[in-house]
Design an enzyme around this catalytic site. Structure first.
Site, PDB file in Angstrom:
ATOM      1  N   LYS A 220      -2.154  -2.151   8.149  1.00 40.73           N
ATOM      2  CA  LYS A 220      -3.315  -1.667   8.879  1.00 40.73           C
ATOM      3  C   LYS A 220      -3.327  -2.239  10.291  1.00 40.73           C
ATOM      4  CE  LYS A 220      -6.358  -0.827   4.912  1.00 40.73           C
ATOM      5  NZ  LYS A 220      -7.656  -1.144   4.286  1.00 40.73           N
TER       6      LYS A 220
ATOM      7  N   HIS B  57      -2.338   2.157  -6.592  1.00 42.35           N
ATOM      8  CA  HIS B  57      -2.902   0.910  -6.071  1.00 42.35           C
ATOM      9  C   HIS B  57      -3.014  -0.148  -7.163  1.00 42.35           C
ATOM     10  CE1 HIS B  57      -4.071  -0.236  -2.083  1.00 42.35           C
ATOM     11  NE2 HIS B  57      -5.150  -0.872  -2.509  1.00 42.35           N
TER      12      HIS B  57
ATOM     13  N   TYR C 135      -9.037 -11.542  -6.264  1.00 46.80           N
ATOM     14  CA  TYR C 135      -8.054 -11.598  -7.338  1.00 46.80           C
ATOM     15  C   TYR C 135      -8.171 -12.873  -8.169  1.00 46.80           C
ATOM     16  CZ  TYR C 135      -6.044  -7.610  -4.952  1.00 46.80           C
ATOM     17  OH  TYR C 135      -5.872  -6.378  -4.381  1.00 46.80           O
TER      18      TYR C 135
ATOM     19  N   HIS D 278      -3.762  -9.051   4.203  1.00 47.62           N
ATOM     20  CA  HIS D 278      -5.208  -9.113   4.371  1.00 47.62           C
ATOM     21  C   HIS D 278      -5.547  -9.938   5.615  1.00 47.62           C
ATOM     22  CE1 HIS D 278      -5.950  -8.419  -0.221  1.00 47.62           C
ATOM     23  NE2 HIS D 278      -5.802  -7.292   0.452  1.00 47.62           N
TER      24      HIS D 278
ATOM     25  N   ARG E 121       0.864  -1.172   0.000  1.00 46.35           N
ATOM     26  CA  ARG E 121       0.000   0.000   0.000  1.00 46.35           C
ATOM     27  C   ARG E 121       0.907   1.231   0.000  1.00 46.35           C
ATOM     28  NH1 ARG E 121      -2.082  -3.379   4.211  1.00 46.35           N
ATOM     29  NH2 ARG E 121      -4.127  -4.252   3.710  1.00 46.35           N
TER      30      ARG E 121
ATOM     31  N   ARG F 147      -0.305  -2.641  -6.814  1.00 42.37           N
ATOM     32  CA  ARG F 147      -0.582  -3.646  -5.767  1.00 42.37           C
ATOM     33  C   ARG F 147      -1.546  -4.706  -6.283  1.00 42.37           C
ATOM     34  NH1 ARG F 147      -1.122  -4.673  -0.076  1.00 42.37           N
ATOM     35  NH2 ARG F 147      -3.259  -5.068   0.583  1.00 42.37           N
TER      36      ARG F 147
END
Length: 311
Positions: free
Chosen positions: A187, A253, A288, A279, A163, A256
């Site tokens: 995150k 992005h 994906y 994730h 990110r 990514r």
């Protein structure tokens, strides 16, 4: 009215009652302690709740007495001209806020429980193929200091599926030269150890070597003229510049997304890609696989069309 509150949010916050400002501050602190929310997330949540609290004051209502119907009326007015995705985000923020309100015993019932959720269509991420990635990277002039930095920056984002904020806040101590790996803080402050591709290592070594030789060694790997981490806006602008120069439609992005898609296309298992991307839920990574399926179907249609042309 809500449009005006949003436009003058900073002034509106200053004009709030002291009790309301204290609540807003306490809520922001809970995002740090309980959710490990990033600064960007905290800013978004604080802005939305500030808007909501200003609205409550304008209708002489309080957090502990506002009803579901009043929340519904607020959302109708707040959601004017917003996309369904943004509307869903507003609802999510209100849910998080009232969960905090109830946890602090400011009220027993949660008025957001009866709010109808906004269902979103699953949108496939935009990806580009290898050749387009190469065109973007090839558009960077590495004869300049900025070009050397930018090549390392975007090579690393694509090589590791980072990110923007994860890359801009990388410190020199996060880079393990011998292992060819980096520690990334994602995150909720979750860290992961990611291997770096040889090309990205080469670009990174050149950048770090250049900055060290020029006496510009800093805490962060990618820094601005003041030695602070590059802003997300600066990175977005640089990628846009190179993408337009290369004649490719892409955002930061996109690199990514493309990394994840290319990994799966080359046989990587879903769990490994989940770990690399950071994730928490594998269902986020599964999207994906749909991108790959969609690309395969499009390739099939093209091949079938070409076959008819040959006939």
């Amino acid at each position: 009215m809500i449009t005006l509150i949003l436009q003058f949010s900073a002034t509106s916050v200053e004009m709030m009652k002291e009790t309301t400002k204290s609540l807003l501050k306490a809520f922001e602190e809970s995002l740090i302690v309980e959710r490990h929310a990033s600064s960007a997330t905290r800013a978004t949540y604080k802005r939305e709740i500030a808007c909501f609290l200003c609205y409550l004051e304008s209708i002489n209502e309080d957090v502990d007495t506002v009803s579901t119907q009043q929340l519904h009326s607020y959302l109708i007015e707040r959601s004017e001209n917003l996309s369904s995705r943004t509307r869903a985000k507003v609802v999510t923020i209100l849910r998080v806020f009232f969960k905090y309100v109830c946890s602090e015993h400011m009220r027993k019932d949660d008025p957001t429980e009866l709010l109808e959720s906004i269902h979103l269509e699953r949108k496939l991420p935009t990806v580009i193929d290898y050749d387009c990635v190469e065109k973007i990277l090839g558009a960077i002039d590495t004869s300049t200091e900025i070009g050397i930095r930018d090549r390392a920056l975007f090579e690393l984002i694509y090589s590791c599926g980072l990110r923007v904020s994860e890359c801009t806040y990388l410190k020199n101590t996060d880079y393990y030269r011998e292992e060819k790996k980096i520690i990334v803080t994602g995150k909720r402050d979750k860290q992961r150890f990611i291997p770096i591709g040889d090309r990205a290592v080469e670009a990174l070594e050149r950048h770090i070597g250049f900055t060290n030789a020029s006496g510009k060694k800093r805490i962060y790997i990618f820094f601005d003229e003041k030695g602070k981490p590059l802003s997300r806006q600066a990175v977005w602008y640089r990628l846009k510049f190179y993408a337009e120069k290369a004649g490719v439609e892409a955002k930061v992005h996109t690199l990514r997304h493309s990394f994840a898609t290319h990994m799966l296309r080359n046989g990587a298992d879903l769990r490994s890609v989940q770990e690399l991307l950071g994730h928490s839920d594998i269902r986020t990574t599964e999207i994906y696989t749909h991108v790959n399926t969609d690309n395969l179907y499009q390739a099939f249609l093209k091949a079938d069309f070409d076959k008819k042309d040959d006939e």
